[in-house]
Design a protein around this motif. Structure first.
Motif, PDB file in Angstrom:
ATOM      1  N   ARG B 116       0.876  -1.214  -0.009  1.00  0.00           N
ATOM      2  CA  ARG B 116      -0.096  -0.061   0.051  1.00  0.00           C
ATOM      3  C   ARG B 116       1.002   1.189   0.371  1.00  0.00           C
ATOM      4  O   ARG B 116       0.472   2.154  -0.457  1.00  0.00           O
ATOM      5  CB  ARG B 116      -0.975   0.006   1.215  1.00  0.00           C
ATOM      6  CG  ARG B 116      -2.036  -0.993   1.254  1.00  0.00           C
ATOM      7  CD  ARG B 116      -2.717  -1.303  -0.094  1.00  0.00           C
ATOM      8  NE  ARG B 116      -3.389  -0.025  -0.490  1.00  0.00           N
ATOM      9  CZ  ARG B 116      -4.664   0.536   0.016  1.00  0.00           C
ATOM     10  NH1 ARG B 116      -5.165  -0.220   0.700  1.00  0.00           N
ATOM     11  NH2 ARG B 116      -5.062   1.399  -0.416  1.00  0.00           N
ATOM     12  N   THR B 117       1.869   1.179   0.556  1.00  0.00           N
ATOM     13  CA  THR B 117       2.866   2.402   0.654  1.00  0.00           C
ATOM     14  C   THR B 117       3.319   2.650  -0.738  1.00  0.00           C
ATOM     15  O   THR B 117       3.860   3.837  -0.909  1.00  0.00           O
ATOM     16  CB  THR B 117       4.073   2.270   1.607  1.00  0.00           C
ATOM     17  OG1 THR B 117       4.706   1.098   1.463  1.00  0.00           O
ATOM     18  CG2 THR B 117       3.502   2.510   3.033  1.00  0.00           C
ATOM     19  N   LEU B 118       3.796   1.659  -1.435  1.00  0.00           N
ATOM     20  CA  LEU B 118       4.056   1.930  -2.631  1.00  0.00           C
ATOM     21  C   LEU B 118       3.175   2.569  -3.724  1.00  0.00           C
ATOM     22  O   LEU B 118       3.199   3.154  -4.672  1.00  0.00           O
ATOM     23  CB  LEU B 118       4.385   0.609  -3.649  1.00  0.00           C
ATOM     24  CG  LEU B 118       5.724  -0.116  -2.959  1.00  0.00           C
ATOM     25  CD1 LEU B 118       5.944  -1.260  -3.477  1.00  0.00           C
ATOM     26  CD2 LEU B 118       7.008   0.889  -3.426  1.00  0.00           C
ATOM     27  N   GLY B 119       1.767   2.469  -3.154  1.00  0.00           N
ATOM     28  CA  GLY B 119       0.532   3.045  -4.182  1.00  0.00           C
ATOM     29  C   GLY B 119      -0.443   2.020  -4.699  1.00  0.00           C
ATOM     30  O   GLY B 119      -1.151   2.816  -5.265  1.00  0.00           O
ATOM     31  N   LEU B 120      -0.120   0.898  -4.372  1.00  0.00           N
ATOM     32  CA  LEU B 120      -1.130  -0.160  -5.057  1.00  0.00           C
ATOM     33  C   LEU B 120      -2.378  -0.198  -4.289  1.00  0.00           C
ATOM     34  O   LEU B 120      -2.306   0.228  -3.018  1.00  0.00           O
ATOM     35  CB  LEU B 120      -0.449  -1.587  -4.911  1.00  0.00           C
ATOM     36  CG  LEU B 120       0.612  -2.038  -6.033  1.00  0.00           C
ATOM     37  CD1 LEU B 120       1.855  -1.352  -6.007  1.00  0.00           C
ATOM     38  CD2 LEU B 120       0.715  -3.449  -5.924  1.00  0.00           C
ATOM     39  N   SER B 121      -3.485  -0.241  -5.019  1.00  0.00           N
ATOM     40  CA  SER B 121      -4.963  -0.273  -4.548  1.00  0.00           C
ATOM     41  C   SER B 121      -5.054  -1.454  -3.633  1.00  0.00           C
ATOM     42  O   SER B 121      -4.081  -2.429  -3.552  1.00  0.00           O
ATOM     43  CB  SER B 121      -5.800  -0.323  -5.458  1.00  0.00           C
ATOM     44  OG  SER B 121      -5.954  -1.603  -6.426  1.00  0.00           O
TER      45      SER B 121
ATOM     46  N   ASN C  85      -3.733   6.278  -2.950  1.00  0.00           N
ATOM     47  CA  ASN C  85      -2.792   5.550  -3.852  1.00  0.00           C
ATOM     48  C   ASN C  85      -1.763   6.677  -4.383  1.00  0.00           C
ATOM     49  O   ASN C  85      -0.626   6.646  -4.680  1.00  0.00           O
ATOM     50  CB  ASN C  85      -3.446   4.781  -4.649  1.00  0.00           C
ATOM     51  CG  ASN C  85      -4.266   3.659  -3.828  1.00  0.00           C
ATOM     52  OD1 ASN C  85      -3.926   3.293  -2.924  1.00  0.00           O
ATOM     53  ND2 ASN C  85      -5.181   3.039  -4.566  1.00  0.00           N
ATOM     54  N   ARG C  88       0.628   8.213  -1.927  1.00  0.00           N
ATOM     55  CA  ARG C  88       1.494   7.137  -1.520  1.00  0.00           C
ATOM     56  C   ARG C  88       2.517   7.062  -2.327  1.00  0.00           C
ATOM     57  O   ARG C  88       3.761   6.427  -2.386  1.00  0.00           O
ATOM     58  CB  ARG C  88       0.919   5.810  -0.933  1.00  0.00           C
ATOM     59  CG  ARG C  88       0.324   6.002   0.349  1.00  0.00           C
ATOM     60  CD  ARG C  88      -0.551   4.748   1.048  1.00  0.00           C
ATOM     61  NE  ARG C  88      -1.076   4.713   1.957  1.00  0.00           N
ATOM     62  CZ  ARG C  88      -2.242   4.145   2.436  1.00  0.00           C
ATOM     63  NH1 ARG C  88      -2.647   3.238   1.649  1.00  0.00           N
ATOM     64  NH2 ARG C  88      -2.707   4.166   3.486  1.00  0.00           N
ATOM     65  N   GLN C  89       2.103   7.051  -3.826  1.00  0.00           N
ATOM     66  CA  GLN C  89       3.301   7.072  -4.969  1.00  0.00           C
ATOM     67  C   GLN C  89       4.140   7.942  -4.659  1.00  0.00           C
ATOM     68  O   GLN C  89       5.416   7.879  -5.168  1.00  0.00           O
ATOM     69  CB  GLN C  89       2.494   6.876  -6.103  1.00  0.00           C
ATOM     70  CG  GLN C  89       1.572   5.879  -6.495  1.00  0.00           C
ATOM     71  CD  GLN C  89       0.974   6.000  -7.624  1.00  0.00           C
ATOM     72  OE1 GLN C  89       1.638   6.498  -8.993  1.00  0.00           O
ATOM     73  NE2 GLN C  89      -0.276   5.389  -7.979  1.00  0.00           N
ATOM     74  N   MET C 165      10.082   4.283  -7.230  1.00  0.00           N
ATOM     75  CA  MET C 165       8.608   5.176  -7.409  1.00  0.00           C
ATOM     76  C   MET C 165       8.917   6.716  -7.634  1.00  0.00           C
ATOM     77  O   MET C 165       8.125   7.316  -7.658  1.00  0.00           O
ATOM     78  CB  MET C 165       7.388   4.948  -6.735  1.00  0.00           C
ATOM     79  CG  MET C 165       6.994   3.620  -6.436  1.00  0.00           C
ATOM     80  SD  MET C 165       6.125   3.377  -8.227  1.00  0.00           S
ATOM     81  CE  MET C 165       4.423   4.230  -7.818  1.00  0.00           C
TER      82      MET C 165
END
Lengths: 218, 210, 256
Positions: B116-121, C85, C88-89, C165
């Motif tokens: 989640r911290t990488l931005g994945l849903s 999201n 967080r990216q 990222m």
């Protein structure tokens, strides 16, 4: 045809009697499976090789085949060799043996997990191997094994329905009798299911209580 | 004795067919059940919990009877084989629900957090991070479920599906050779269970490799 | 609140679990390129504060802003998911226990998110993996699985994964606490390198020496409040608060 639950009260006494039989059979088979489980486990772990073999065969057969098939074997097989037991006795023996094998698996694991030092400590006190097993190792293993055996006993309750097939008048067969008179299978099987569910919940409740008590003495 | 072999073999084939169909339906029900139990909607979680509790709290035999004998009363007409597959499949699904759910929730929560911290849903996290890991944990316990399910197919003998146990019972009655008939059926069951077990073990090794 | 928020700005952060208050009205701002260290005993709330910045542990009160956008907005579930999201990216996070994906090689760990979220092709992703793993000195282990790596190597891959990222901000949550002492340095070196590149970083750490040498500013937290903050030269050498002195003294004794 629709549903009509108003026929139930008239047959409630039959169903309740069936419940009593189911509880009795479950209890008897549970005790048998517990004693049998300890016997099988100790044999598998400590008996001489030659004696172990027939027991291994029995275990293998009982774990690899369906319970219903085993019940047929015991019920008809005992008649074949001239032992004519009432169906409910055959049912209790069948259920008891079947679950002995499953309990044995659990008990073996538990015995092996009892600290080796316990056996050694008992032996240095002068106890014989059998005494040490009986007084020290097995009691400890039994404590460790009660929670998973509780799960087996709940499975046993549900599997006790199978003895209706060899004509034991427990809950399931009682429901069938009521259905025979009323042609209302849905209502009565649902009622039987509800009864099993309630007994099941009661057993789970007892299991939790027992587990809590054991966790203190360990 | 030789005369009964073909009947037993045919019956064994029925048992295999029942087992396969039941396992497939069980896996479908188990996946849906686990999804419901892990849902963020309370109502779905509730239905999932009721499904598991009721099915695991009552005998499979009674479930089969309700479906097969009681079904017509509420407009469900099934033949014995169909009722067997559906009844046993829904039953196995409840046990598989708990297996699948257990494998999913046993994945360390740090894995979810990292994803989640990488931005994945949520869905991407489930699909790319959680499921590939829990799949490895699932194979063996699902194998145990399937082993139990194969033995549970014997129950459909009680609604007269001509499978192994029914056939054994029939010939025990007509030949008065209970031990022979038991052994014959027993050996066939054990072959089915053994082959399935090897298949599961192979699959398990396969998923563990990396 | 009319004033322009800083690059990272936390306003009146509050967090409680039931009756337990973990964060009590904390405000903090970090400028672009700054490196802020957070020290304090376990249970002081320092990790909770860090994890609130990307809403991993949502605050019960207060605001978190990143580069002009509020992170912890109240939105419908669907909108919140989309928003968070996105946020967080832009924030890389490194965990105490690495949390590498065990079913993926180092390369796959690094490329998964960029491929899924930024639509990188396999070729671009491979190039990215090589760059990032080279940066942390792990290029020669690019096709290893986490189980084949030491703790320090795992953590370096985890840093590469976060950097891939291209985050605006890096958060380190006790990145070296779970490592054997001899492996700490290789991770610290990577973090120093990032500092030289002026990456904005917030570092929760137990290592006073490292914090002293890398951070522009250090916060000492205790029982959910920031007791004292300042440049490391002052906070470590001449702390004004008795609680800070006590903590540093104990820490020094433990290290001896």
């Amino acid at each position: 045809m629709g549903l009509d639950f108003s026929v139930i009260p008239k047959y409630l006494d039959i169903i309740l009697l069936g419940c009593a039989w189911t509880i009795g059979i479950t209890l008897a088979a549970a005790i048998l499976s517990f004693v049998g489980g300890i016997f099988f486990a100790v044999t598998a772990l400590y008996a001489p090789w030659l004696i172990r073999q027939p027991f291994r065969l029995i275990e293998w057969l009982f774990m690899g085949t369906p319970l219903l098939l085993q019940l047929f074997l015991i019920y008809f097989g005992l008649v074949q060799i001239g032992i004519d037991l009432p169906a409910f006795v055959a049912g209790i023996i069948g259920l008891g043996l079947h679950f002995s094998v499953y309990n044995s698996e659990l008990i073996q694991t538990a015995i092996l997990s009892v600290d080796k030092g316990q056996m050694e400590a008992a032996r240095t006190l002068g106890l014989s191997r059998t005494e040490a097993l009986r007084k020290v190792v097995v009691p400890q293993a039994v404590r460790a094994v009660i929670p998973p055996i509780g799960n087996n006993m709940i499975a046993l309750l549900k599997d006790s329905a199978l003895v209706s097939v060899i004509g034991v008048s427990e809950l399931t067969l009682s429901a069938q009798r009521a259905i025979g008179a009323t042609y209302r299978p849905f209502e009565f099987y649902l009622l039987a299911a509800a009864c099993y569910y309630v007994i099941n919940l009661a057993m789970e409740w007892m299991q939790r209580k027992i587990e809590r008590r054991i966790s203190i003495s360990r | 004795m030789q005369k009964v072999y073909p009947f037993f073999l045919e019956a064994a084939w029925t048992t295999v067919l029942l087992s396969v169909l039941t396992a497939v339906l069980g896996l479908i029900c188990g996946t849906l059940g686990a999804a419901a139990r892990l849902s963020r909607f309370a109502l779905l979680r509730f239905f999932g919990a009721v499904y598991v509790s009721v099915i695991r709290g009552t005998p499979a035999l009674i479930q089969l009877f309700i479906l097969y004998f009681g079904g017509p009363q509420i407009g469900i007409q099934l033949d014995a084989f169909e009722a067997g597959v559906i009844g046993l499949g829904v039953n196995a699904g409840a046990y598989m629900t708990e297996t699948i759910r257990g494998a999913i929730i046993s994945i360390d929560k740090g894995q979810r957090e990292a994803s989640r911290t990488l931005g994945l849903s949520q869905w991407q996290t489930m699909y790319k991070v959680i499921l590939p890991q829990s799949a490895r944990l699932m194979v063996r316990p699902l194998g145990v479920n399937i082993n139990a399910l194969i033995k549970a197919t014997a129950l459909v003998a009680a609604i007269s599906v001509v499978e192994l146990t029914y056939t054994a019972q029939r010939y025990i009655g007509s030949t008065y050779k209970p031990f022979e008939m038991f052994l014959l059926a027993g050996v066939l069951y054990m072959i089915i269970i053994y082959v399935t077990g090897r298949g599961i073990a192979w699959l398990d090794r396969k998923v563990q490799i990396t | 609140m009319t004033d322009q928020p800083n690059f990272v700005e936390i306003r009146h952060a509050q967090k409680s679990f039931g009756t337990l208050e973990v964060l009590k009205d904390i405000s903090l701002s970090v400028e672009r390129g700054q490196i802020v260290g957070i020290i304090g005993s376990s249970g002081s709330g320092k990790s909770t504060l860090l994890r609130a910045i990307n809403d991993l542990d949502p605050l019960t009160g207060g605001e978190v802003w990143l580069d002009g956008v509020q992170v912890n907005q109240t939105l419908s579930h669907r909108q919140y998911e989309k928003h968070i999201n996105q946020m967080r990216q832009q924030v890389g996070m490194v965990f105490q226990h690495f949390n590498l994906f065990p079913h993926m090689t180092a390369r796959e760990n690094v490329t998964m998110a960029p491929k899924m979220l930024k639509g990188l092709s396999q070729g671009e992703a491979d190039k990215l993996a090589q760059e990032q793993l080279d940066k942390v000195g792990m290029l020669e282990r690019i096709d290893y699985y986490p189980s084949q790596l030491s703790g320090g190597q795992k953590q370096r891959v985890a840093i590469a994964r976060a950097l891939a990222m291209q985050p605006k901000l890096m958060l380190f949550d006790e990145a070296t606490s779970a490592l054997d002492p001899e492996l700490v340095d290789e991770v610290n070196q990577v973090m120093r390198k990032l500092a030289e590149e002026h990456m904005t970083m917030i570092i929760v750490t137990h290592e006073m020496d490292f914090a002293a040498s890398v951070c522009d500013r250090v916060l000492f937290m205790d029982q959910g409040v920031v007791v004292e903050e300042g440049p490391p030269s002052i906070l470590f050498k001449n702390p004004t608060q008795p609680r800070t002195r006590e903590f540093l003294r104990k820490h020094l004794e433990a290290a001896m």
